[in-house]
Every structure is written in C-alpha cells, then in structure tokens.
Write a protein that holds these residues in place. Structure first.
Motif, PDB file in Angstrom:
ATOM      1  N   TYR A  12       3.429  -1.749   9.010  1.00 52.39           N
ATOM      2  CA  TYR A  12       3.460  -0.423   8.384  1.00 52.39           C
ATOM      3  C   TYR A  12       4.735   0.079   9.368  1.00 52.39           C
ATOM      4  O   TYR A  12       5.356  -0.406   9.857  1.00 52.39           O
ATOM      5  N   GLU A  13       4.917   1.318   8.952  1.00 53.40           N
ATOM      6  CA  GLU A  13       6.323   2.100   9.184  1.00 53.40           C
ATOM      7  C   GLU A  13       7.388   1.471   8.269  1.00 53.40           C
ATOM      8  O   GLU A  13       7.906   0.412   8.260  1.00 53.40           O
ATOM      9  N   HIS A  30       0.855  -1.206  -0.110  1.00 54.00           N
ATOM     10  CA  HIS A  30      -0.096   0.026  -0.117  1.00 54.00           C
ATOM     11  C   HIS A  30       0.992   1.289  -0.017  1.00 54.00           C
ATOM     12  O   HIS A  30       1.646   1.511   0.934  1.00 54.00           O
ATOM     13  N   VAL A  54      -5.790  -1.506   7.883  1.00 54.34           N
ATOM     14  CA  VAL A  54      -4.308  -1.952   7.641  1.00 54.34           C
ATOM     15  C   VAL A  54      -3.216  -1.099   8.719  1.00 54.34           C
ATOM     16  O   VAL A  54      -2.256  -1.541   9.034  1.00 54.34           O
ATOM     17  N   ASN A  55      -3.497   0.140   8.282  1.00 54.91           N
ATOM     18  CA  ASN A  55      -2.732   1.161   9.224  1.00 54.91           C
ATOM     19  C   ASN A  55      -3.549   1.908  10.047  1.00 54.91           C
ATOM     20  O   ASN A  55      -3.944   3.133   9.206  1.00 54.91           O
ATOM     21  N   GLU A  76       0.489  -5.843   3.322  1.00 52.85           N
ATOM     22  CA  GLU A  76      -0.350  -6.947   3.900  1.00 52.85           C
ATOM     23  C   GLU A  76       0.330  -8.180   3.115  1.00 52.85           C
ATOM     24  O   GLU A  76       0.613  -8.126   1.891  1.00 52.85           O
ATOM     25  N   ALA A  79      -1.196  -7.546   8.348  1.00 56.57           N
ATOM     26  CA  ALA A  79      -0.533  -6.204   8.064  1.00 56.57           C
ATOM     27  C   ALA A  79       0.557  -5.636   8.868  1.00 56.57           C
ATOM     28  O   ALA A  79       0.954  -5.804   9.975  1.00 56.57           O
ATOM     29  N   ALA A 116       2.396   1.018   4.085  1.00 55.03           N
ATOM     30  CA  ALA A 116       1.874  -0.226   4.766  1.00 55.03           C
ATOM     31  C   ALA A 116       1.996  -1.493   3.909  1.00 55.03           C
ATOM     32  O   ALA A 116       1.900  -1.555   2.717  1.00 55.03           O
ATOM     33  N   VAL A 164       0.899   5.959   4.756  1.00 58.15           N
ATOM     34  CA  VAL A 164       1.636   5.044   3.900  1.00 58.15           C
ATOM     35  C   VAL A 164       3.391   5.059   4.179  1.00 58.15           C
ATOM     36  O   VAL A 164       3.706   6.260   4.322  1.00 58.15           O
ATOM     37  N   LEU A 205       9.170  -2.284   7.874  1.00 53.63           N
ATOM     38  CA  LEU A 205       8.887  -2.608   6.620  1.00 53.63           C
ATOM     39  C   LEU A 205      10.331  -3.416   6.090  1.00 53.63           C
ATOM     40  O   LEU A 205      10.518  -4.198   5.499  1.00 53.63           O
TER      41      LEU A 205
END
Ligand SMILES: N[C@@H](CCC(=O)N[C@@H](CS)C(=O)NCC(=O)O)C(=O)O
Length: 257
Positions: free
Chosen positions: A86-87, A30, A69-70, A79, A84, A77, A75, A91
C-alpha cells in the motif's frame, strides 16, 4: 466516520475502465474511484497496460479483510500473487520493479530517477497538504491565504522540477512519475475553481499547457470520473466536515503520515 460514499462507484470513462478490469487477475488493485492517491497508481497501471483486477473498496468502512491488506485502512492497496502492499508512491515503485518490460514511468538513468523522487517528495510534502488546507479553509482570509500558498506550491513545482523548454512533459519527452503523482489533483481543479475561486492562469501559462496535455492523456481520462461525482465527495471537505484521515490531520494542522 462516514460509512457511505456517494456515488458508490466510478462514472464516465473510469466506469468503463472498471468494467474492463473486473475479471480475476494475479494483481488485485484495491481502489476507491474518488481518491486522488488511488488515481496515481491507477494511471501507472493503465500506462503499463498490465493485467489487473479492479476492486472497489470503501475505505471509510475499515472492513476487517481490507485491514489485513492495508493495516492503515487506506486506498490504494494491491495484492500481487497474494502479497499485499500500500501507499501510492510505494505502489508506483513496485509497478516499475514488478513489470520491468512494461513501459516505464520511472526514468531508467539513476540520477534522473533520484531527481524525480525529489520532485515526488515536494509534491507529497508540499503540494498535496497545501491543497487540503486550501480546500478545508472556511474564513475568507484563510481561503485567500490557502490560495496564495497553493499557487506558490505549484509555481515552485514548475520552477524546481520541470525541465522546461520544448518538453511535452515535466521531465522531458516521456510521460512519467511527476505526471502520475500530480495530475490526480489537477483533475480536481474544477472543484477549486467553483468553490475557492482558484484560477490556473495564476500559476503560469507553461504549467497550464502541461496540465491540459496531462488531462488529455488516455490513462488520465480512463481513470477520471464525472466532475459532479467528485463534487459530492468533496462537499464535506469544502465544508470542513470530512472525517477522512487526511481531513482530520489537515484540521489539526498536521499532515497524514
Ligand atoms: N498516503 C496515502 C494516502 C491514501 C488516502 O488517504 N486514501 C484515502 C482516500 S483518498 C482513504 O483511504 N481514506 C480513508 C480514511 O481516511 O479513513 C497514499 O499515498 O496512498
């Protein structure tokens, strides 16, 4: 809060990359084409060559399905198999752990990996906030202060965290996390040059040579849009009217947690 992003999608080489990654995959990325935090993880995905589906999100809209998702509504993020995360720096870690046989961006040796994490802390806690303070500074003296602080932050990065000598990349012969974490802001230097009289020569010749090599790296090119497209997004930052979480935190003299 702006509910639109102009243009709404990637351009130049990044548009091709988006097209190549439009098919459904187990890993959904994402992303927002304009976002330097996104570009960190996007560079890593391209370096690793793992299958992923690119999903353009307008994070300013805070759509309910994206907040699932977050919860921060930011963004990047991802899946992966329906789970899910994020950050951007999380990632980067996740992609190393989830794809151990893909080309590594994190050093395999434990101490060196620790050093690189320290370098990333410096980039995220010093270089990136200093960038936004410089961009959002309005009065000439604040802009001059912003420039001085930003040049110093980059010089310190080079002095403290680059191995130097004949090395191609920050930590030696391998393109890695320092590049992925820092280059997205380097790719936005033309905006600073145009609007804030920035000149990379002021940082130093070694840093300049590294920056050019990094900008020429295929994974960086493949995730970079046209300068004019970034310009439309950053106009609001240069006028200090941007309503993003980063811009609001910077205006308050804080940094986004
Ligand atoms: N700390 C986050 C920052 C991500 C971030 O600020 N992304 C921006 C786009 S560049 C965003 O989603 N902004 C939406 C908003 O501020 O409401 C990370 O490293 O991933």
């Amino acid at each position: 809060m702006p509910d639109h992003v102009e243009p709404p999608h990637a351009t130049a080489a990044a548009a091709e990359t988006v097209k190549e990654h439009s098919a459904p995959q187990d890993l959904v990325f994402h992303a927002g084409w304009f976002c330097p935090f996104v570009q960190r993880a996007w560079i890593a995905l391209e370096e690793k060559g793992v299958p992923y589906q690119y999903n353009e999100v307008n994070p300013y809209k805070k759509e309910p399905h994206f907040l699932k998702v977050n919860p921060k509504g930011l963004v990047p993020a991802l899946e992966h198999h329906g789970k899910a995360l994020y950050e951007s720096l999380v990632l980067l870690e996740y992609l190393e752990d989830a794809y151990p046989s893909a080309p590594a961006l994190r050093p395999r040796e434990a101490h060196e990996a620790g050093i690189v994490r320290l370098a990333l802390q410096h980039i995220s806690n010093v270089v990136v906030p200093t960038f936004y303070r410089y961009v959002q500074a309005q009065e000439p003296e604040k802009q001059a202060e912003g420039k001085q602080a930003f040049v110093k932050a980059l010089q310190d990065t080079y002095e403290q965290w680059f191995v130097k000598g004949d090395a191609q990349w920050a930590r030696g012969d391998d393109f890695g996390w320092v590049e992925a974490a820092l280059v997205p802001w380097v790719a936005r230097f033309p905006l600073l040059e145009k609007h804030r009289a920035f000149n990379i020569d002021g940082v130093g010749p070694e840093f300049k040579a590294w920056a050019q090599r990094a900008l020429d790296r295929p994974s960086v090119k493949a995730t970079t849009s046209e300068a004019t497209a970034y310009e439309q997004i950053y106009r609001r930052y240069f006028e200090d009217t941007a309503e993003s979480e980063v811009a609001k935190a910077t205006r308050k003299g804080e940094w986004l947690k």
